[in-house]
Write a protein that holds these residues in place. Sequence first.
Motif, short mmCIF file in Angstrom:
data_model
loop_
_atom_site.label_atom_id
_atom_site.label_comp_id
_atom_site.label_asym_id
_atom_site.label_seq_id
_atom_site.Cartn_x
_atom_site.Cartn_y
_atom_site.Cartn_z
N ARG A 65 0.85 -1.20 0.00
CA ARG A 65 0.00 0.00 0.00
C ARG A 65 0.88 1.24 0.00
O ARG A 65 1.78 1.38 0.85
N LEU B 1 -1.30 -1.17 -4.11
CA LEU B 1 -2.49 -0.34 -3.89
C LEU B 1 -2.03 1.09 -3.71
O LEU B 1 -1.32 1.41 -2.76
N ALA C 73 -3.13 4.74 -2.85
CA ALA C 73 -4.28 5.31 -2.14
C ALA C 73 -3.95 6.69 -1.60
O ALA C 73 -2.80 7.11 -1.55
N PHE D 218 -7.81 11.74 -2.81
CA PHE D 218 -6.74 10.88 -3.31
C PHE D 218 -5.43 11.67 -3.42
O PHE D 218 -4.43 11.33 -2.81
N ALA E 21 -7.06 3.56 -5.43
CA ALA E 21 -8.28 3.80 -4.67
C ALA E 21 -8.51 5.30 -4.65
O ALA E 21 -7.81 6.04 -3.96
N ASP F 146 -11.92 2.15 -0.21
CA ASP F 146 -10.73 1.48 0.31
C ASP F 146 -10.93 -0.04 0.38
O ASP F 146 -10.05 -0.81 -0.01
#
Length: 257
Positions: free
Chosen positions: A13, A48, A50, A56, A103, A189
């Motif tokens: 992430r 991911l 994010a 964002f 995301a 998310d």
Amino acid sequence: MTAAVTRTGRVLRCVVSDAARHGTLDFDAVCAVTAALRALEPDVGAVLLAGEGAHFCTGADVGIFATAGADGADIRSSVRELAGELHDLVRALVEVPVPVVAAVRGWAAGAGMSLVLAADIAVAGASMGLRPAYSAIGLSPDGGLTWTLPRAVGAARARHILLTDRVLLAEEALAMGLVATVVPDDQVDTEALGLAQRLADGPTRALSRTKRLVRADGDLDAQLDAEADAIAESVTDAEGREGVAAFRERRAPRFVE
């Protein structure tokens, strides 16, 4: 700002915006994420990308452009260095050999919009807005936006969006193919992480080859040759053998032990 890079199982992430500054780009985080992508751990199966908080990424802090070079350095050199750091991240997102899921909640403006288009799949919240934002402050785009946007929506539509600083809301972005799906804001998310986890548990090498093929920019003959090479590699590696065996045995494949 929270840590730029964290792990959730096989998903890496990455966060490059600072919620405390309304989602502006954090260049320390940009560099940290770029380094992590270029030194990707072998057990990472997906990335991911994010934001934290309501947005964002709302782009770079405009104050940077106003004060760049205040220490006597040439302002062009300073801004070019910042653009170079962003571009290193864009290259890393495109070149990393695993799928990148974005995301996207709230605004993805300026560099934020560029990062959405650099991802492989974008999950958008219902209140998402994409905005180039550059011309509003008298600047031309960076982050690869003049390359990715025309290839996504066509040259004429890209010119309209970039030259008029057009805002694209979630459903319109979905219709144009700029995002893959739209979900309620409070589900972004969860949906994006779930997608990243499914991809991470899939056939990593086959997905890597697929990503590379889709990103290729050659002619049809070259693409056909590349596809032939890739599928020949896939069918002989462990993933391909497992996938074929599972199909024949009428069971779900187990690509990750």
